[in-house]
Design a protein around this motif. Structure first.
Motif, PDB file in Angstrom:
ATOM      1  N   VAL A 127      36.711  -5.147  21.920  1.00  0.00           N
ATOM      2  CA  VAL A 127      37.328  -5.927  20.576  1.00  0.00           C
ATOM      3  C   VAL A 127      38.601  -5.308  20.066  1.00  0.00           C
ATOM      4  CG1 VAL A 127      36.699  -6.466  18.324  1.00  0.00           C
ATOM      5  CG2 VAL A 127      34.847  -6.321  19.935  1.00  0.00           C
ATOM      6  N   LEU A 128      38.784  -4.255  20.145  1.00  0.00           N
ATOM      7  CA  LEU A 128      40.036  -3.503  19.923  1.00  0.00           C
ATOM      8  C   LEU A 128      40.371  -2.173  20.956  1.00  0.00           C
ATOM      9  CD1 LEU A 128      39.870  -3.079  15.929  1.00  0.00           C
ATOM     10  CD2 LEU A 128      41.176  -4.916  17.223  1.00  0.00           C
ATOM     11  N   PRO A 138      36.172  -1.910  15.174  1.00  0.00           N
ATOM     12  CA  PRO A 138      35.906  -3.071  15.824  1.00  0.00           C
ATOM     13  C   PRO A 138      34.651  -3.921  15.194  1.00  0.00           C
ATOM     14  CG  PRO A 138      36.488  -1.148  17.225  1.00  0.00           C
ATOM     15  CD  PRO A 138      36.410  -0.902  15.872  1.00  0.00           C
ATOM     16  N   ASP A 139      33.647  -3.572  14.647  1.00  0.00           N
ATOM     17  CA  ASP A 139      32.727  -4.165  14.100  1.00  0.00           C
ATOM     18  C   ASP A 139      33.276  -5.094  12.940  1.00  0.00           C
ATOM     19  OD1 ASP A 139      33.106  -2.711  11.933  1.00  0.00           O
ATOM     20  OD2 ASP A 139      31.144  -1.548  11.737  1.00  0.00           O
ATOM     21  N   MET A 140      34.467  -5.058  12.480  1.00  0.00           N
ATOM     22  CA  MET A 140      34.758  -5.962  11.406  1.00  0.00           C
ATOM     23  C   MET A 140      35.126  -7.297  12.071  1.00  0.00           C
ATOM     24  SD  MET A 140      38.095  -5.156   9.142  1.00  0.00           S
ATOM     25  CE  MET A 140      38.923  -6.597   8.037  1.00  0.00           C
ATOM     26  N   PHE A 141      35.664  -7.238  13.292  1.00  0.00           N
ATOM     27  CA  PHE A 141      36.038  -8.399  14.266  1.00  0.00           C
ATOM     28  C   PHE A 141      34.511  -8.997  15.024  1.00  0.00           C
ATOM     29  CE2 PHE A 141      39.449  -5.944  12.767  1.00  0.00           C
ATOM     30  CZ  PHE A 141      40.347  -6.892  12.135  1.00  0.00           C
ATOM     31  N   ILE A 142      33.515  -8.778  14.927  1.00  0.00           N
ATOM     32  CA  ILE A 142      32.537  -9.180  15.549  1.00  0.00           C
ATOM     33  C   ILE A 142      31.314  -9.821  14.539  1.00  0.00           C
ATOM     34  CG2 ILE A 142      32.965  -8.210  17.948  1.00  0.00           C
ATOM     35  CD1 ILE A 142      31.027  -6.166  17.327  1.00  0.00           C
ATOM     36  N   HIS A 316      38.337  -8.176  -4.970  1.00  0.00           N
ATOM     37  CA  HIS A 316      37.508  -8.974  -4.598  1.00  0.00           C
ATOM     38  C   HIS A 316      37.727  -9.599  -3.242  1.00  0.00           C
ATOM     39  CE1 HIS A 316      35.447 -10.006  -8.783  1.00  0.00           C
ATOM     40  NE2 HIS A 316      35.404  -8.505  -8.493  1.00  0.00           N
ATOM     41  N   ASP A 317      38.852  -9.673  -2.598  1.00  0.00           N
ATOM     42  CA  ASP A 317      39.368 -10.138  -1.452  1.00  0.00           C
ATOM     43  C   ASP A 317      38.525  -9.447  -0.437  1.00  0.00           C
ATOM     44  OD1 ASP A 317      40.826 -11.857  -2.717  1.00  0.00           O
ATOM     45  OD2 ASP A 317      42.840 -10.950  -2.170  1.00  0.00           O
ATOM     46  N   GLY A 318      38.154  -8.104  -0.594  1.00  0.00           N
ATOM     47  CA  GLY A 318      37.136  -7.273   0.330  1.00  0.00           C
ATOM     48  C   GLY A 318      37.885  -7.094   1.906  1.00  0.00           C
ATOM     49  N   ASN A 319      36.948  -6.716   2.697  1.00  0.00           N
ATOM     50  CA  ASN A 319      37.249  -7.100   4.224  1.00  0.00           C
ATOM     51  C   ASN A 319      37.370  -8.544   4.612  1.00  0.00           C
ATOM     52  OD1 ASN A 319      37.418  -4.400   4.031  1.00  0.00           O
ATOM     53  ND2 ASN A 319      35.591  -3.840   5.298  1.00  0.00           N
ATOM     54  N   HIS A 320      38.400  -9.088   4.936  1.00  0.00           N
ATOM     55  CA  HIS A 320      38.650 -10.594   5.408  1.00  0.00           C
ATOM     56  C   HIS A 320      39.298 -10.492   6.785  1.00  0.00           C
ATOM     57  CE1 HIS A 320      40.988 -14.444   5.062  1.00  0.00           C
ATOM     58  NE2 HIS A 320      39.891 -14.640   5.647  1.00  0.00           N
ATOM     59  N   ALA A 321      38.390 -10.818   7.627  1.00  0.00           N
ATOM     60  CA  ALA A 321      38.636 -10.841   9.112  1.00  0.00           C
ATOM     61  C   ALA A 321      38.785 -12.160   9.673  1.00  0.00           C
ATOM     62  CB  ALA A 321      37.663 -10.086   9.941  1.00  0.00           C
ATOM     63  N   VAL A 322      40.169 -12.596  10.479  1.00  0.00           N
ATOM     64  CA  VAL A 322      40.217 -13.636  11.000  1.00  0.00           C
ATOM     65  C   VAL A 322      40.423 -13.625  12.381  1.00  0.00           C
ATOM     66  CG1 VAL A 322      41.819 -15.821  11.138  1.00  0.00           C
ATOM     67  CG2 VAL A 322      41.266 -14.553   8.849  1.00  0.00           C
ATOM     68  N   VAL A 323      39.536 -14.117  13.244  1.00  0.00           N
ATOM     69  CA  VAL A 323      39.875 -13.929  14.767  1.00  0.00           C
ATOM     70  C   VAL A 323      39.879 -15.313  15.426  1.00  0.00           C
ATOM     71  CG1 VAL A 323      39.021 -12.982  16.868  1.00  0.00           C
ATOM     72  CG2 VAL A 323      38.592 -11.644  14.686  1.00  0.00           C
ATOM     73  N   LYS A 324      40.862 -15.625  16.224  1.00  0.00           N
ATOM     74  CA  LYS A 324      40.904 -16.736  16.962  1.00  0.00           C
ATOM     75  C   LYS A 324      41.253 -16.421  18.328  1.00  0.00           C
ATOM     76  CE  LYS A 324      43.224 -19.228  13.297  1.00  0.00           C
ATOM     77  NZ  LYS A 324      44.756 -19.662  12.929  1.00  0.00           N
ATOM     78  N   ALA A 347      43.848 -13.359  18.669  1.00  0.00           N
ATOM     79  CA  ALA A 347      44.985 -13.372  17.614  1.00  0.00           C
ATOM     80  C   ALA A 347      44.056 -12.936  16.542  1.00  0.00           C
ATOM     81  CB  ALA A 347      45.444 -14.724  17.285  1.00  0.00           C
ATOM     82  N   GLN A 348      44.233 -11.632  15.948  1.00  0.00           N
ATOM     83  CA  GLN A 348      43.531 -11.111  14.733  1.00  0.00           C
ATOM     84  C   GLN A 348      44.404 -10.536  13.552  1.00  0.00           C
ATOM     85  OE1 GLN A 348      39.844  -9.229  17.535  1.00  0.00           O
ATOM     86  NE2 GLN A 348      41.655  -8.205  17.602  1.00  0.00           N
ATOM     87  N   SER A 349      43.889 -11.039  12.414  1.00  0.00           N
ATOM     88  CA  SER A 349      44.513 -10.643  11.255  1.00  0.00           C
ATOM     89  C   SER A 349      43.440 -10.558  10.192  1.00  0.00           C
ATOM     90  CB  SER A 349      45.570 -11.627  11.151  1.00  0.00           C
ATOM     91  OG  SER A 349      45.183 -12.869  10.824  1.00  0.00           O
ATOM     92  N   GLY A 350      44.092 -10.339   8.741  1.00  0.00           N
ATOM     93  CA  GLY A 350      43.147 -10.102   7.745  1.00  0.00           C
ATOM     94  C   GLY A 350      43.690  -9.033   6.686  1.00  0.00           C
TER      95      GLY A 350
END
Length: 830
Positions: A127-128, A138-142, A316-324, A347-350
């Protein structure tokens, strides 16, 4: 050119696949329906993760485990770490929330956060590239949803040479690929907490040679901790399409994830007694296992970005994960050779925004501690906004406040490209078989973020009601602003801006000679890495005075706005290389039993933990000492495996030696938590057991790991000979269940013996056992009603304590697993 070469090889592989596509698919039995598959035991006799070719577990000199999708559903885990706790040998600290857990394996040190020696994969690719990027685990993105067919793990052994940066082992989430016809949809809700979620999946055959699978989830809720706001929201969608042909397949796979979760760090907890026998207890009006200092009132703060532009941060935005992501997987034959090509671009961001308490202290001393002697405390927000706290000694029944940091990382780019191309062939040497494999692994990991910290004061109260507190000087002038004491972070240099690219090229190969019942194996991998980019942080002079709230009054905090200008940029430009190897022997005297031995040397390349430290030259960006470019790991294993009918048992002895350079989050002499550079050597040895039995409707699986770990050398000589922090002598799992056509009932118990809070080996953390109970009822075909209770007995399970010894004030900062929480769901198959 190296990456272009890899791309060219991938194109050749694709061309060969397309040429072979017209061949007829092999005939197979009619596929199971989704309902039938849910009632069929998963076949986990074959291992495919971390080895050259898939093979029977008894023929492989490795320690492996798997969790099928039906088992995952019964466990009802609330996070990836909670799920991974069920794997023997894995130590997973699951108190952070749904993501950003901490993981290690078989006594390898967990010096900092994340999963340094353990690689988390999705469908066989990482994942990373690095598992311990600060607050970007890595668990943030799965996510483990209905797309997952099984979770497969390999511990030690060949993971050193069949994956980069994974000397300890690999955990691989393997997706469904359409072998099963049909799908399901499930609605679930928290019964004693606010959470609503819908999962679905569907797959099957479009023709005799073409199949597909799609699936995902969406949810919203507060989660098991009481925060007072909807912090968990978002979902995932995944798909894959597979074209089969004689001798192989071509697969296209894709994923879109957009999900936000609340993360939790240590919170106040009472402790009395002694270092050797402490007594931990929740505080009045604040339960560390139920409540959170992240609340409906800890919301926005002003900030100035690295370029000096004003903006705001919302906790409140917390952990925001975006994966494409898009991936390609192919396997085919060219003559006697089997070619496997697997590549993926993600492509990963957040962003990561968390409330990180640093110190807990009596409210009545806060004005003296933070520069407002004889001043007052005034609520900055919440229902009591503007009111002076007249009795700080009895505030909220506990008289406490915390000095906290708001940690924010705006992740511009965490893109990951990985490609693994391998070829293998089985050679007939008389009566023996020689399997040869050669491959090339190629990856690029981007790391671009802006990290910002500010510190503030808040009260200690549960129910999602913690509010911010301002300091007012004795002359009536404001010291803080909206609870914030300053906008430069707890210390100078904590505002970071990073823009890096990590490249890895790793050719590898293996030979395995099978002579009757005996197999001898050896594998080799050569990792070369290149790190380039820039980084910058704030200096003592990088401070501005700004009237942030435009009230015409300059609070002391408004004279402390920090930023990191581009003129502070420093280069990063270094390379590293290392060789990994593994040799093994496996002897299978009968169909039911095998013995194996293995010796391995692997390593883990340094990632962001050496940034902003003396390890990197501030002038040319090179390594001051090339030895810190990677950390070597040496391991030995011996084991026996038995499988006969309804019974199986695996027993493995292991020994490991590790050299470690890292940054550790720990308190200083004044109890303030911060980052410290550590350079150490560790050793670990122990025994790992996994077994199970099935008789009629009853089944039982169990695992246990006994570990003796030591600090062999350290930057602080007083630590030598001590046990690493949080390392227990014993961790264990046990899962009994009873199943009929109408219902399944069971429990999942996971436990650990005691450990030390810090490497000083003074304050003890007690052992615990948490029990998750489950029942599934099938009133009619294709309908399942489920009820899960996590932490059935409401155990206070501590995963971290910040204090190295018993605090004089009787209060420390600690992290716990969730308290008891219940979930109900209904699932329909079609």
């Amino acid at each position: 050119m190296k990456f272009l070469s890899s791309t060219a090889l991938s194109s050749l592989a694709l061309t060969a696949c397309l040429l072979a596509a017209p061949a007829c698919a092999e005939e197979s039995k009619p596929p199971l329906t989704a309902w039938e598959a849910s009632r069929t035991a998963t076949n986990d006799d074959v291992i495919a993760t971390g080895v050259a070719r898939a093979r029977d577990r008894l023929d492989s000199a490795t320690s492996t485990s798997s969790l099928g999708d039906s088992t995952i559903a019964k466990i009802g885990a609330t996070s990836m770490a909670d799920l991974f706790r069920n794997i023997p040998g894995i130590r997973a600290e699951a108190g952070n929330g749904e993501v950003n857990g901490n993981y290690t394996i078989r006594g390898l040190p967990m010096v900092a956060t994340g999963a340094k020696y353990l690689q988390i994969q999705e469908d066989g690719l990482p994942v990373l590239e690095f598992g311990d990027l600060l607050a970007l685990i890595p668990d943030m993105f799965i996510r483990a949803d209905f797309n997952v067919a099984q979770v497969e793990s390999i511990r030690g052994g060949s993971a050193s040479t069949f994956a980069s940066n994974a000397p300890g082992g690999v955990i691989n989430l393997i997706s469904h690929t359409g072998e099963v016809e049909g799908g399901s949809i499930q609605a679930s809700t928290g019964l004693d907490y606010r959470n609503h979620r819908t999962d679905f999946d569907y797959g099957g055959h479009l023709s005799d040679s073409l199949r597909f699978h799609v699936g995902g989830f969406y949810r919203e809720g507060e989660g098991p901790r009481r925060t007072g706001f909807t912090g968990n929201r978002g979902g995932q969608f995944k798909f894959n399409v597979t074209k089969e042909f004689a001798g192989g397949f071509v697969r296209l796979e894709g994923k879109f994830l957009d999900d936000t979760t609340t993360q939790f760090f240590n919170t106040p907890l009472g402790v009395t007694g002694s270092d050797a026998d402490p007594k931990y207890a929740v505080l009045p009006n604040f339960a560390a296992n139920k409540d959170s200092l992240t609340s409906r009132y800890t919301t926005t703060f002003p900030k100035f970005s690295g370029d000096g532009s004003p903006s705001q941060i919302n906790i409140h935005d917390g952990n925001h994960a975006v994966v494409k992501s898009i991936g390609f997987h192919a396997k085919f034959n060219i003559g006697d050779w089997t070619v496997s090509e697997h590549g993926r671009y993600a492509a990963q961001s957040g962003s990561v925004t968390v409330d990180y308490p640093l110190v807990v202290l009596p409210a009545q001393v806060a004005t003296f501690a933070f520069g407002s002697p004889f001043g007052s405390l005034v609520y900055a927000n919440g229902p009591n906004k503007g009111q002076t706290i007249t009795s700080p000694g009895t505030l909220n029944g506990n008289g406490l406040v915390t000095y906290s940091a708001m940690y924010n990382s705006q992740v511009r780019k965490l893109d990951n490209f990985t490609n693994d191309l391998r070829v293998s062939r089985v050679w007939q040497l008389g009566t023996a078989n020689l399997t040869s494999t050669a491959g090339v692994y190629n990856s690029r990991q981007d790391l671009a973020y802006e990290r910002y910290l500010l510190d503030f004061i808040q009260d200690v109260v549960g129910g999602g009601n913690s509010a911010l507190i301002d300091l007012v000087n004795a002359d009536g002038t404001p010291n803080s602003l909206g609870g914030a004491l300053d906008f430069t972070g707890p210390t100078t240099g904590t505002l970071h801006n990073v823009d890096l690219r990590y490249r890895v090229l790793a050719p590898y190969g293996s030979l395995n000679l099978q002579m009757g019942n005996l197999s001898l194996g050896g594998s080799l991998r050569y990792d070369s890495g290149k790190v380039e980019g820039t980084l910058r942080n704030n200096r003592p002079s990088d401070v501005r005075t700004i009237d942030a709230n435009n009230d015409g009054v300059i609070a002391t905090a408004e004279t402390k706005f920090g930023f990191s200008p581009v003129t502070n940029a420093a280069p990063v430009n270094y390379s590293y290389h290392y060789t990994s190897y593994s040799v093994s022997a496996n002897y299978r005297p009968s169909r039911s039993m095998s013995f194996f031995a293995r010796y391995s040397r692997g390593a883990r390349a340094a990632a962001d933990k050496i940034l902003f430290t003396p390890a990197i030259s501030a002038t040319d960006g090179g390594l001051v000492d090339r030895s810190v470019g990677y950390d070597p790991v040496k391991q030995a294993e011996v084991g026996v495996k038995f499988r006969s009918g309804p019974f199986f048992a695996n027993l493995t002895g292991f020994s490991a030696k590790v050299a470690e350079t890292n940054s550790q989050i720990r308190p200083d002499a004044n109890g303030v938590i911060g980052l410290s550079l550590v350079t150490r050597r560790y050793s670990a040895k122990g025994i790992e057991f996994e077994g199970g039995v099935r008789k009629g409707g009853f089944s039982l699986t169990a695992g246990a790991t006994v570990t003796d770990a030591k600090i062999v050398a350290a930057e602080d000589p007083t630590l030598v000979g001590n046990t690493p922090r949080h390392q227990a002598k014993l961790i264990f799992q046990i899962m009994p269940q009873y199943e009929t056509d109408l219902f399944t009932i069971g429990a999942n118990a996971i436990g650990t013996t005691g450990s030390f809070s810090q490497d000083e080996n003074k304050l003890r953390m007690p052992g615990y056992t948490t029990v998750n109970a489950f029942i599934q009822v099938r009133p009619v075909d294709r309908v399942v009603l489920s009820f899960n209770v996590n932490n059935l007995f409401d155990t206070l399970a501590l995963t971290d304590v910040s204090a190295p010894s018993l605090p004089a004030g009787g209060v420390t900062l600690a992290q716990t697993l969730f308290d008891r929480n219940m979930t109900a769901s209904v699932r329909f198959y079609f």
